[in-house]
Design a protein around this motif. Structure first.
Motif: not given
Length: 625
Positions: A304, A308, A336-337
């Motif tokens: 994650q 980002r 986004t995920s």
């Protein structure tokens, strides 16, 4: 062409491609045809001159001065014909056959049928986390020999279906049914790039006219066609989405982005840590264990964080590949995920060749890194013993000094993923302005953006107390603020650090000018680098097959701000021309990570070989026969 001029041209043509797409495509096509037409025109002029001279000889009108003209025409004709034969270096890799890997080749054939693409002439397995199709021009570019390159790390990190989606994207660049102009321009850019590299190395007086044109034309064609080449990347994504679905292709793009970062930043660091546990001269096999190791490292939190970072990355004006968020948006996929990750590797696609290729890759890796592996293992074992001793002393409240605590923190960082901040903060209590302590804390926390108030305080101390670190402090501050989530703090600090960054940048440029003006053989001093930094540099050099020898030296140069100055003396293997050597030096210079200012000088090109023996304190890093 200067880089700033190139970027400016790219921006202008990108805007034109958005405002008037059809007119832009016509201009690119016309300029592309112009390049080939002018080369052909030069060839026809040379041929016409030779025919006229032959006619003059037959008619008995040949004069002495015509001999020089004939030689010039012959040279120009040869340069033109050879120029149309774009230089090509056979790609390196382990060759794979359909008999060894039937599942892979059947999948490739299905993709080819759906795309209506040309045949693949060779499939090679490489060491890179990547996949690519490389074309060798045949018959002056009228036909091509197609090489598919698939990286072993890519196969180890992803499941078969997603690997096929990556290969469909690469095959999409060769599509015949749609987007012929974009695909042709995409290939033409590669051809002109190789031709430009050739004429960087060619000082022949016979080729000067054609070489001059190529040096003028190639960067301008590259800048003009940049937007179309980037558009071809989107088109290749759409080709893959048509075969495998937009959702799967979006997940694949995301996984490639995060896994490639995981591979670059964590895999090899984790692997080199194992040198502490493996003593003796027995070979190790990183490629054979790569799939299980990457799966072990694929923690959701780490992935994650990598996502980002990838999503924040700005577009690179020198790279036609769009950034991840733009590619996902073009496929109408969310960015986004974290997408579901592969649960198994695609190394099974290699069939019975898997063991052979893995063994070959590991044998080559061990040959290059055996001595470094053993040396690094000894260093880690010494660090491990120190860490255990420091921990034992800390449990009995034995007072540890700042240098002890710094070595403890270095040991934690080198041996594991443990956060060294608690140890560094103990050192900061003993010496609140210590340069290395502040650097260690900031370097660890700046990429994370937290803890906010404390990082701001540490940055302020580093900037105020250590003028030699002003540039680095300003760069770390920019990195930290890009990840900081406190709007009020950003509003207060960003203008201050923006001003400091500009001021430090000006001083750094002046220091660089002074460094560049000092001959690399003057003011030589002994090196003060740790073994880990030398190992990383030696590994970088060993990966480049054109490096014949390399030496590292340090210089005592007084600059403001002060700092260490390192020069890498690089000698290329015989046959590497000046242009290719300069490109290699630039690539190594960009990848070097030493604690100071660094430059690369080319032995036999920029400095004489005799200077190596005459200069004191040079450390030999690579010596190949």
């Amino acid at each position: 062409m200067q880089y700033t001029d190139y970027v400016h041209r790219v921006r202008l043509h990108e805007q034109a491609s958005q405002d008037q797409p059809q007119a832009y495509r016509r201009r690119v096509l016309a300029f592309a045809l112009l390049g080939y037409a002018l080369i052909c025109l030069l060839g026809l002029l040379a041929l016409g001159g030779l025919l006229w001279l032959a006619w003059s000889l037959i008619q008995g009108e040949f004069r002495g001065w015509m001999l020089g003209l004939g030689l010039a025409c012959l040279g120009l004709l040869w340069a033109t014909v050879s120029g149309l034969r774009v230089p090509f270096r056979e790609p390196e890799g382990q060759r794979l056959t359909a008999e060894e890997a039937p599942e892979l080749f059947e999948g490739l054939e299905r993709i080819r049928d759906k795309i209506k693409g040309p045949p693949l002439h060779a499939v090679l397995i490489t060491e890179e986390f990547n996949a690519a199709i490389v074309q060798r021009p045949l018959w002056m570019g009228l036909r091509h020999r197609n090489y598919l390159l698939i990286g072993w790390p890519l196969l180890a990190a992803m499941e078969p279906r997603r690997v096929f989606a990556v290969l469909a994207h690469e095959y999409g660049h060769l599509r015949e049914s749609h987007g012929q102009l974009s695909a042709w321009i995409y290939r033409s850019r590669a051809a002109w790039s190789r031709l430009l590299a050739r004429y960087h190395d060619d000082a022949s007086p016979m080729a000067w006219l054609l070489a001059g044109f190529v040096r003028w034309y190639a960067p301008r064609f590259d800048a003009m066609s940049f937007a179309l080449a980037r558009e071809d990347e989107y088109a290749a994504d759409r080709v893959a989405a048509r075969i495998f679905g937009a959702e799967l292709v979006g997940q694949t793009l995301q996984e490639v982005a995060v896994k490639s970062r995981l591979y670059e930043e964590h895999f090899w660091r984790h692997w080199w840590r194992l040198a502490r546990l493996r003593q003796g001269g027995a070979p190790v096999a990183p490629h054979a264990q790569m799939a299980s190791t990457l799966l072990h490292l694929s923690e959701p939190e780490r992935l994650q964080q990598a996502l980002r970072q990838v999503l924040r990355a700005p577009a690179d004006p020198s790279d036609t590949h769009p950034v991840l968020k733009d590619r996902l948006a073009a496929l109408k996929q969310r960015a986004t995920s974290l997408a579901p990750q592969s649960t198994r590797s695609a190394l099974t696609l290699l069939g019975r060749a898997r063991e052979r290729i893995g063994a070959d890759l590991d044998a080559r890796w061990w040959q290059l890194h055996r001595q470094d592996w053993q040396r690094h293992g000894e260093q880690l074992r010494a660090l491990h013993a120190d860490v255990r001793a420091f921990q034992a002393r800390a449990t009995v409240n034995d007072m540890l000094g700042v240098e002890d605590l710094l070595r403890w923190a270095a040991g934690l960082k080198a041996l594991s993923e443990r956060d060294p901040s608690p140890v560094l903060e103990r050192a900061l209590q003993l010496s609140p302005r210590h340069e290395q302590v502040l650097l260690g804390l900031i370097s660890h926390h700046a990429p994370l953006g937290t803890p906010q108030e404390r990082v701001a305080d540490w940055l302020e101390r580093l900037y105020q107390e250590h003028p030699g670190q002003a540039w680095r402090a300003a760069c770390l501050a920019q990195q930290w603020m890009d990840r900081c989530s406190d709007p009020a703090m950003l509003a207060r600090l960003r203008p201050l650090w923006r001003e400091r960054f500009a001021r430090a940048q000006t001083m750094e440029q002046q220091a660089w000018a002074q460094f560049a003006a000092t001959p690399c053989w003057e003011r030589s001093v002994p090196l003060a680098l740790d073994e880990d930094g030398l190992r990383r540099l030696r590994t970088l050099l060993l990966r480049e097959r054109d490096v014949r020898a390399a030496w590292l030296g340090a210089q005592d140069i007084v600059t403001q701000p002060p700092g260490a100055h390192y020069t890498l003396w690089l000698q290329c293997r015989p046959g590497v021309g000046a242009g290719s050597a300069a490109e290699l030096a630039g690539r190594i210079d960009a990848a070097m990570d030493l604690p100071g200012r660094t430059r690369v000088v080319l032995v036999d090109h920029q400095v004489e070989r005799a200077r190596v023996e005459q200069t004191l304190h040079l450390l030999a890093l690579v010596q190949r026969r």
